[in-house]
Design an enzyme around this catalytic site. Structure first.
Site, PDB file in Angstrom:
ATOM      1  CE1 TYR A  85      -2.016  -2.938   8.180  1.00 30.93           C
ATOM      2  CE2 TYR A  85      -2.484  -4.828   9.582  1.00 30.93           C
ATOM      3  CZ  TYR A  85      -2.586  -4.192   8.357  1.00 30.93           C
ATOM      4  OH  TYR A  85      -3.223  -4.795   7.315  1.00 30.93           O
ATOM      5  CG  HIS A 134      -1.935  -1.074   1.270  1.00 28.28           C
ATOM      6  ND1 HIS A 134      -3.236  -0.943   0.845  1.00 28.28           N
ATOM      7  CD2 HIS A 134      -1.816  -2.348   1.703  1.00 28.28           C
ATOM      8  CE1 HIS A 134      -3.877  -2.094   1.021  1.00 28.28           C
ATOM      9  NE2 HIS A 134      -3.034  -2.965   1.544  1.00 28.28           N
TER      10      HIS A 134
HETATM   11  C1  HEM Z   1      -1.804 -11.381   7.258  1.00 30.10           C
HETATM   12  C2  HEM Z   1      -2.417 -10.418   6.581  1.00 30.10           C
HETATM   13  C3  HEM Z   1      -1.903  -9.013   6.463  1.00 30.10           C
HETATM   14  C4  HEM Z   1      -0.719  -8.450   6.846  1.00 30.10           C
HETATM   15  C5  HEM Z   1       0.459  -9.110   7.543  1.00 30.10           C
HETATM   16  C6  HEM Z   1      -0.771  -7.050   6.468  1.00 30.10           C
HETATM   17  C7  HEM Z   1       0.257  -6.141   6.634  1.00 30.10           C
HETATM   18  C8  HEM Z   1       0.240  -4.831   6.227  1.00 30.10           C
HETATM   19  C9  HEM Z   1       1.340  -3.906   6.335  1.00 30.10           C
HETATM   20  C10 HEM Z   1       2.726  -4.256   6.904  1.00 30.10           C
HETATM   21  C11 HEM Z   1       0.931  -2.712   5.859  1.00 30.10           C
HETATM   22  C12 HEM Z   1       1.740  -1.409   5.788  1.00 30.10           C
HETATM   23  C13 HEM Z   1       1.388  -0.588   7.020  1.00 30.10           C
HETATM   24  C14 HEM Z   1       2.200   0.672   7.201  1.00 30.10           C
HETATM   25  O1  HEM Z   1       3.321   0.763   6.712  1.00 30.10           O
HETATM   26  O2  HEM Z   1       1.687   1.591   7.887  1.00 30.10           O
HETATM   27  C15 HEM Z   1      -0.429  -2.866   5.430  1.00 30.10           C
HETATM   28  C16 HEM Z   1      -1.224  -1.871   4.923  1.00 30.10           C
HETATM   29  C17 HEM Z   1      -2.579  -1.984   4.724  1.00 30.10           C
HETATM   30  N1  HEM Z   1      -3.348  -3.125   4.904  1.00 30.10           N
HETATM   31 FE1  HEM Z   1      -2.679  -4.942   5.410  1.00 30.10          FE
HETATM   32  N2  HEM Z   1      -1.982  -6.789   5.890  1.00 30.10           N
HETATM   33  C18 HEM Z   1      -2.707  -7.960   5.867  1.00 30.10           C
HETATM   34  C19 HEM Z   1      -4.001  -8.121   5.405  1.00 30.10           C
HETATM   35  C20 HEM Z   1      -4.857  -7.091   5.154  1.00 30.10           C
HETATM   36  C21 HEM Z   1      -6.290  -7.213   4.993  1.00 30.10           C
HETATM   37  C22 HEM Z   1      -7.075  -8.529   5.066  1.00 30.10           C
HETATM   38  C23 HEM Z   1      -6.771  -5.945   4.801  1.00 30.10           C
HETATM   39  C24 HEM Z   1      -8.188  -5.463   4.631  1.00 30.10           C
HETATM   40  C25 HEM Z   1      -9.249  -6.214   4.750  1.00 30.10           C
HETATM   41  C26 HEM Z   1      -5.645  -5.031   4.830  1.00 30.10           C
HETATM   42  C27 HEM Z   1      -5.725  -3.666   4.664  1.00 30.10           C
HETATM   43  C28 HEM Z   1      -4.652  -2.816   4.618  1.00 30.10           C
HETATM   44  C29 HEM Z   1      -4.746  -1.427   4.243  1.00 30.10           C
HETATM   45  C30 HEM Z   1      -6.014  -0.663   3.863  1.00 30.10           C
HETATM   46  C31 HEM Z   1      -3.443  -0.907   4.304  1.00 30.10           C
HETATM   47  C32 HEM Z   1      -3.019   0.524   3.967  1.00 30.10           C
HETATM   48  C33 HEM Z   1      -2.871   1.363   5.220  1.00 30.10           C
HETATM   49  C34 HEM Z   1      -2.478   2.777   4.904  1.00 30.10           C
HETATM   50  O3  HEM Z   1      -3.080   3.376   4.002  1.00 30.10           O
HETATM   51  O4  HEM Z   1      -1.572   3.298   5.584  1.00 30.10           O
HETATM   52  N3  HEM Z   1      -4.513  -5.743   5.051  1.00 30.10           N
HETATM   53  N4  HEM Z   1      -0.846  -4.163   5.654  1.00 30.10           N
END
Ligand code: HEM
Length: 563
Positions: free
Chosen positions: A369, A86
């Site tokens: 996160y 993202h």
């Molecule tokens: C094991 C599953 C998952 C892991 C380990 C994971 C991990 C991450 C990580 C490391 C980030 C970057 C966060 C940052 O740098 O601030 C991220 C961003 C994000 N994740 Fe996940 N994620 C997973 C599943 C999901 C799922 C299922 C969703 C939604 C249903 C989701 C929605 C998001 C969104 C919307 C962002 C963007 C946040 C932003 O705009 O700063 N993620 N995720």
């Protein structure tokens, strides 16, 4: 750094730019411009020049030129690590408003009064691309909402697909690696991509969305989003229900075809950020209605679909949508870096009345996160203005880089005879779930039922939307034709498991693209007739969502619609 202020203007070129706001920049607040200062607040005499020995271009510079040193040193530290996933995103301010009473299933304070508004910030994103990547590419879109409730920050982190590709958290690193760049060449690698999914076919339902036109929305305002994971609405009496959230756009769903998306990616890689920024600057207020699918825990226990399987949706006929709110956006951020880039969301930012569930993907997310944010933004990222709650107090979490909020002599240990802390008894919950069991090594196995919802999507949903089955086949073929033959063969078998005709059509279209006898749109989009389309035409599409054949309800399983 703008501490010193004076009516003097430090040279015409260095004063505040009165036109700044027009190009998205902010300017000094003093009518005649702020005095620029060094980091310690001392006025700078010569902003763009430097101290030299000898009044000429070839003269030697001096280390004592603090303004020059600070300018360059600050510049070389301007970038921070981009998000692992993202990375490409934009943001906006607005509010969440309660539209319908939902107090029978949650004690969340901000949801108790119809009409109450809670300030909200949203960051929209693509998933796989880097920070500067083109925005209209085929991908899931992230919707991260931050609500400043009186009980603390509540983050809702949703995606534009109603399902996720995996249901075991340990698979997330492989999924992320396989959808990014080849580690050796640094290039996107379609063999790697399909090889991963061939070996992880629980993602099939997700792939059906990813290769439909739903994965190329014209912008964020014209897309829906979904919680995917089941959460819990809790009540102060200790009871709870599981809940999935659906956020549906009031602008109408609008998607690009693959060829249109590719054209826009070339002509204006920032198209989605620009579209949102321009709409808000023009005074538009894009909005989404918010619905809950309420799941009684007793029903969840023996329901044929596991409500904690993130690769599945829940039929509306059994779990109807219940509207309870709307999200309205009305303001651009004042500073993209300070607000959008430094924002830090986490599903663990919860408030009383909203809780996590045993969903294994959600449980895995609960460590990811804040962990990455400590690396990306520093240990005190929560003290940044965009992230900090209205009120917080925890004298046990002290110090660390960039501590803004010192607590002085307040004991940094607990309990202490020198201080008393209140305990929020009103939010204490009795045991909500009882867990007892043997520790096992578990990895979910692929079963025929994993193809059932993908089949409905192909046979009913896409079939009911003119042209969408053809686009799906061409979208897959354009991508898959770049993979090696051995991998393509396994992918044909995977789609055949969804539907025999689908497998055959994908094979025929892909092999034709490999042989060069047809130009599949996603691969050769520029040769498509739509390549001549101008951006203005594409923008017109945004203005007339209801005339578009793609204006369908994104929550695609029409067979399951609320009757
Ligand atoms: C094991 C599953 C998952 C892991 C380990 C994971 C991990 C991450 C990580 C490391 C980030 C970057 C966060 C940052 O740098 O601030 C991220 C961003 C994000 N994740 Fe996940 N994620 C997973 C599943 C999901 C799922 C299922 C969703 C939604 C249903 C989701 C929605 C998001 C969104 C919307 C962002 C963007 C946040 C932003 O705009 O700063 N993620 N995720």
């Amino acid at each position: 750094m703008n501490g010193a202020r004076s009516t003097a203007v430090n040279g015409g070129a260095n004063g505040a730019n009165k036109n700044g706001a027009q190009n998205g920049t902010t300017n000094g607040t003093h009518p005649k411009g702020d005095i620029i200062t060094t980091m310690n607040g001392a006025p700078v005499k010569n902003v763009a020049g430097s101290q030299r020995i000898g009044n000429q271009l070839r003269a030697t510079l001096l280390l004592q030129d603090i303004n020059l040193l600070e300018l360059i040193q600050h510049l070389t530290h301007e970038r921070i690590p981009e998000r692992l996933v993202h990375a490409r995103g934009t943001g906006a301010h607005g509010y969440f408003e309660v539209t319908d009473d939902i107090s029978d299933v949650t004690s969340a304070d901000f949801l108790q009064r119809v009409g109450e508004k809670t300030p909200l910030f949203v960051r929209f994103s693509t998933v796989a691309g880097e920070r500067g990547s083109a925005e209209t590419v085929r991908d899931t879109r992230g919707f991260a909402f931050k609500m400043r409730t009186k009980d603390g920050i509540l983050d809702w982190m949703f995606l534009s697909t109603p399902v996720f590709p995996i249901r075991d958290g340990a698979k997330f690193p492989s999924f992320t690696h396989a959808t990014k760049r080849n580690p050796r060449s640094g290039l996107p690698d379609h063999t790697m991509f399909w090889d991963y999914f061939n070996n992880n076919q629980e993602a099939i339902h997700f792939l059906m969305f990813l290769f439909s036109d739903r994965a190329t929305p014209i912008d964020f305002q014209h897309a829906d989003c979904f919680s995917i994971n089941s959460y819990r609405f809790t009540k102060s009496d200790g009871s709870f229900v599981y809940v999935k959230i659906h956020v549906k756009t009031n602008q109408g769903v609008q998607n690009f075809t693959a060829a249109e998306a590719q054209t826009v990616a070339g002509q204006d890689p920032d198209h989605q950020t620009r579209s949102l920024f321009d709409d808000l600057e023009a005074g538009k207020t894009p909005s989404w209605d918010v619905y809950a699918q309420i799941i009684d825990p007793r029903k969840a226990a023996d329901y044929p679909i596991n409500i904690f399987d993130a690769t599945k949706t829940l039929p509306f006929k059994d779990f109807p949508l219940r509207k309870f709110g709307r999200i309205v956006l009305d303001r651009n951020p004042d500073d993209s870096f300070a607000e959008v880039e430094q924002s830090a969301f986490s599903p663990t930012n919860i408030v009383p009345g909203w809780a996590l569930s045993p969903d294994p993907i959600l449980q895995t997310r609960s460590l990811a996160y804040a962990d990455t944010q400590r690396h990306r933004l520093g240990v005190n990222f929560i003290q940044l203005p965009i992230n900090k709650p209205e009120h917080s107090f925890n004298p046990l979490m002290r110090d660390g880089a960039a501590t803004f909020k010192g607590l002085g002599a307040t004991p940094n240990y607990f309990p202490s005879s020198f201080s008393q802390y209140g305990v929020a008894t009103q939010y204490a919950q009795p045991d909500e779930e009882h867990w007892l069991g043997t520790v096992v090594d578990f990895e979910s196995q692929l079963v025929d039922a994993d193809f059932a919802q993908a089949r409905i999507f192909w046979e009913e949903t896409l079939a009911s939307e003119p042209g969408q089955q053809d686009n799906f086949v061409n979208n897959v073929a354009g991508h898959l034709s770049s993979a090696v033959a051995q991998v393509r063969t396994v992918t044909y078998a995977m789609f055949t498991r969804v539907n025999t005709d689908l497998g055959m059509r994908i094979k025929t279209a892909t092999e034709a693209a490999v042989a060069g006898t047809t130009a599949a749109p996603a691969k050769a989009g520029i040769s498509n007739k739509l390549a001549n389309m101008k951006l203005a035409d594409l923008h017109a599409k945004k203005q007339a969502p209801h005339d578009s054949p793609h204006n369908f309800d994104l929550f695609a399983h029409k067979a399951w619609h609320l009757s």
